[in-house]
Design an enzyme around this catalytic site. Sequence first.
Site, PDB file in Angstrom:
ATOM      1  N   LYS A   1       0.833  -1.195   0.000  1.00 15.31           N
ATOM      2  CA  LYS A   1       0.000   0.000   0.000  1.00 15.31           C
ATOM      3  C   LYS A   1       0.873   1.252   0.000  1.00 15.31           C
ATOM      4  O   LYS A   1       2.042   1.226   0.380  1.00 15.31           O
ATOM      5  CB  LYS A   1      -0.884   0.027   1.254  1.00 15.31           C
ATOM      6  CG  LYS A   1      -1.957  -1.034   1.337  1.00 15.31           C
ATOM      7  CD  LYS A   1      -2.718  -0.882   2.655  1.00 15.31           C
ATOM      8  CE  LYS A   1      -3.792  -1.944   2.815  1.00 15.31           C
ATOM      9  NZ  LYS A   1      -4.925  -1.728   1.906  1.00 15.31           N
TER      10      LYS A   1
ATOM     11  N   ARG B   1     -10.011 -11.650   2.525  1.00 22.94           N
ATOM     12  CA  ARG B   1     -10.932 -12.668   2.006  1.00 22.94           C
ATOM     13  C   ARG B   1     -10.304 -14.063   2.029  1.00 22.94           C
ATOM     14  O   ARG B   1     -11.015 -15.067   2.112  1.00 22.94           O
ATOM     15  CB  ARG B   1     -11.392 -12.284   0.606  1.00 22.94           C
ATOM     16  CG  ARG B   1     -10.318 -12.251  -0.454  1.00 22.94           C
ATOM     17  CD  ARG B   1     -10.723 -11.501  -1.701  1.00 22.94           C
ATOM     18  NE  ARG B   1     -10.830 -10.062  -1.455  1.00 22.94           N
ATOM     19  CZ  ARG B   1     -11.197  -9.181  -2.372  1.00 22.94           C
ATOM     20  NH1 ARG B   1     -11.479  -9.579  -3.608  1.00 22.94           N
ATOM     21  NH2 ARG B   1     -11.278  -7.905  -2.075  1.00 22.94           N
TER      22      ARG B   1
END
Length: 462
Positions: free
Chosen positions: A240, A314
């Site tokens: 990120k 996820r």
Amino acid sequence: MAETAALIQPDQGQDATLIHLVNKDGFEKWAKKLSAGQREALKAQKFDGGGYQTAIVPDGDGWFAVGGVANPDELSSWCMAKLAEVLPEGTYRRAEGEPGPAMHGWQTAQYTFERYKKPENPTGPRILLTKQAGRIDGAIAEAKAVGLVRDLVNTPAEDMGPASLEAQAEELAKTHGADLKVVRGDALEQDYPMVHAVGRAAERKHAPRLIHLTWGKESDPVLAVVGKGVCFDSGGLDVKSAAGMKLMKKDMGGAAHALALGGLIMGGKLPVRLHLLVPAVENAIAGNAFRPGDVLSSRKGLTVEIGNTDAEGRLILGDALTRASEEDPDLILDFATLTGAARVALGPDYPALMTRRDETADALIEAGRGVDDEPWRLPLPDAYKEWLASDIADTNNAHGNAFAGASVAGLFLDKFVGEGLDWAHFDTFAWRPAAKPGRPKGGDAYGLRAAWHMLKARYTGT
């Protein structure tokens, strides 16, 4: 949250300062009953009954407080929250009627996070009296659950790693007589391979783990609650930006919600067999980090191509949802700070909700609306399943376009939930970017009270 005294107490006629609640429409009629001096005091404070306005009015040797609300006859959770923030330490009662749902905001308005910095001029507890004695314990429990979410999310990753989430689960288990099993580190590789892959690059003290708490009679309906516990998300090798990483201490917000909900379920003695699962990891960068293009195995048996290492939540949820499904639950609820797409769609105040069954969505939305914690349903469209296709594995973990990110993430999770099971997924922000009465800036609970009230209705009819 102030702990020196219960912030909501039974009204037994003890001395208390009165609080009047008025709105703009009724202000002039109400003010006519006051003395000229009292009306001047209100005027000096620019009080005219507008929402969240507050004022203190002299009254003989003492004073009373006034708060502006939308409708004094139908209070929301937040109608008295501003008063609780600004009034001095003391005991209060509403002059006309009972606080009802406003008991919640009265308590949450007094929350402070003081682990690292103490307030310079702290205010003591503001206690609210009520004759609705039957509502007190429930109101206190809900406020404490919200406070727990805030505490966990507000704590930086160095002090809120996987081991700290495990410690919180252990405390819950001891409090409520639950069983706790934890699989840690390399022991995850066989049974929870995606949890292991995501968390293996972290330092040993932040080693990944699957936390599994069980409680309740085995003869009762199985309820599974799952929470994403990414204690810090660097993005992995798809790293990120600095701005994107700044708030990633909150990426375990789903776990915080699950633990808080588990406490409500056990404390409320809901007639269920609870399975509470938290896959806890740090998505770190090291030589052994999982890579874009890798293919991971999963507990379900599906192979997963890694299209993006920053779509890691996820993955760990996939293994946990598979484990939850093995209990053939009556219902699975999961909470996750899963996608920025949900925030783009709904902003910070509305948690995205995805369900397989319309009636489950309707029940959660109705329950949330009733306690000022309304989720907003997003679809799980079959048409978008193809976006997760992989040339070399059963599925990809990320799609290659910018469309419907929250729903596509939900579709990925759906692959790991047992066929035909009732399942609801909350994509929640767990963070409040700007303060509102009763809701300070920082970690916060979204969807927690909606889920709790829906579960009470579903399993007890109340």
